[in-house]
Design an enzyme around this catalytic site. Structure first.
Site, short mmCIF file in Angstrom:
data_model
loop_
_atom_site.label_atom_id
_atom_site.label_comp_id
_atom_site.label_asym_id
_atom_site.label_seq_id
_atom_site.Cartn_x
_atom_site.Cartn_y
_atom_site.Cartn_z
N PHE A 8 35.57 50.10 8.65
CA PHE A 8 35.70 51.47 8.17
C PHE A 8 35.64 51.52 6.65
O PHE A 8 36.23 50.66 5.98
CB PHE A 8 37.05 52.07 8.60
CG PHE A 8 37.33 52.02 10.07
CD1 PHE A 8 36.85 53.01 10.91
CD2 PHE A 8 38.09 51.00 10.61
CE1 PHE A 8 37.11 52.97 12.27
CE2 PHE A 8 38.37 50.95 11.97
CZ PHE A 8 37.87 51.94 12.80
N ASP A 9 34.99 52.54 6.12
CA ASP A 9 35.23 52.93 4.74
C ASP A 9 36.66 53.45 4.68
O ASP A 9 37.27 53.77 5.71
CB ASP A 9 34.22 54.00 4.34
CG ASP A 9 34.48 54.56 2.97
OD1 ASP A 9 34.65 53.78 2.03
OD2 ASP A 9 34.51 55.81 2.84
N ASN A 10 37.20 53.57 3.48
CA ASN A 10 38.59 54.01 3.35
C ASN A 10 38.68 55.49 2.96
O ASN A 10 38.92 56.35 3.81
CB ASN A 10 39.31 53.14 2.32
CG ASN A 10 40.80 53.38 2.25
OD1 ASN A 10 41.48 53.24 3.26
ND2 ASN A 10 41.31 53.71 1.08
N ASP A 11 38.45 55.79 1.69
CA ASP A 11 38.56 57.17 1.21
C ASP A 11 37.47 58.05 1.81
O ASP A 11 36.28 57.72 1.72
CB ASP A 11 38.47 57.20 -0.31
CG ASP A 11 39.61 56.46 -0.97
OD1 ASP A 11 40.64 57.08 -1.25
OD2 ASP A 11 39.47 55.23 -1.19
#
Length: 218
Positions: A8-11
């Site tokens: 996953f990407d975070n922000d």
């Protein structure tokens, strides 16, 4: 190929920090540069390392470094009180973990701060690791960080999905050989993502979770 891992990407994907990033950008550029930059320009490259973003606002490296310092000072002071998960993320991560998937994060946010936000929100309990820009010599849209994330999970890219909300995420996921999934609840509109040709389109995290479970028979 069977999917066994999800990165996953975070922000903009797991955590909702849009407003914090925007006000931090406004504060930094107004304080250091003494001018107002339109919000769309401030947010145009969220998803790549912050130092690279700041070069859009100044060519002076000393001024860039001061922008970074002022941005980070403001952002870090307000981070813990504002960071939160998007709807459906906590439940979705729990379901995916229970189904046996390996889960990790690949982000352009510094490792310690990304992990802190994930710990505060409770998401860290479901994750097997994290790759930040200080863990990899290259950055998105280069596939290097995604490949490092796959290695962290101990899986080949073709057995992993990469979910992100930015064009840089989709480009990197595709280049790495992962199944790329576009998060439409994040910081970028669908039009900005279409050119990168994601494999999946997901309107919310619950939809993403359901599709992963259905596609793998989990």
């Amino acid at each position: 190929m069977t999917i066994r891992g999800i990165l996953f990407d975070n922000d903009g994907t797991l955590v909702d920090t849009h407003d914090l990033i925007l006000v931090s950008m406004r504060h930094g550029t107004r304080t250091v540069l003494g001018r107002v930059i339109p919000d769309d320009k401030l947010m145009a490259k969220v998803g790549i390392p912050l130092a690279e973003q700041m070069l859009d606002f100044t060519d002076d490296l000393e001024q860039r470094d001061e922008l970074l310092r002022v941005y980070r000072e403001f952002n870090h002071a307000h981070h813990d009180q504002t960071v939160k998960l998007f709807p459906g993320v906590a439940d979705g991560l729990a379901r995916l973990k229970d189904a046996g998937f390996k889960l990790g994060v690949v982000t352009s946010k510094m490792h310690w701060l990304a992990q802190r936000g994930l710990e505060i929100t409770g998401a860290w309990a479901y994750l097997d690791g994290l790759i930040g820009p200080d863990d990899c010599p290259t950055s998105k849209p280069d596939p290097g960080p995604i490949l490092a994330g796959c290695a962290l999970l101990g899986l080949p890219p073709e057995e992993c999905i990469y979910l992100g909300d930015a064009p840089f995420d989709i480009h990197a996921g595709n280049a790495a050989g992962c199944t790329s999934a576009a998060a439409l609840w994040g910081m970028f509109q669908r039009e900005a993502l279409e050119a990168e040709n994601p494999d999946w389109w997901c309107d919310d995290f619950a939809t993403f979770t359901a599709r992963v479970l259905a596609s793998t028979g989990a």
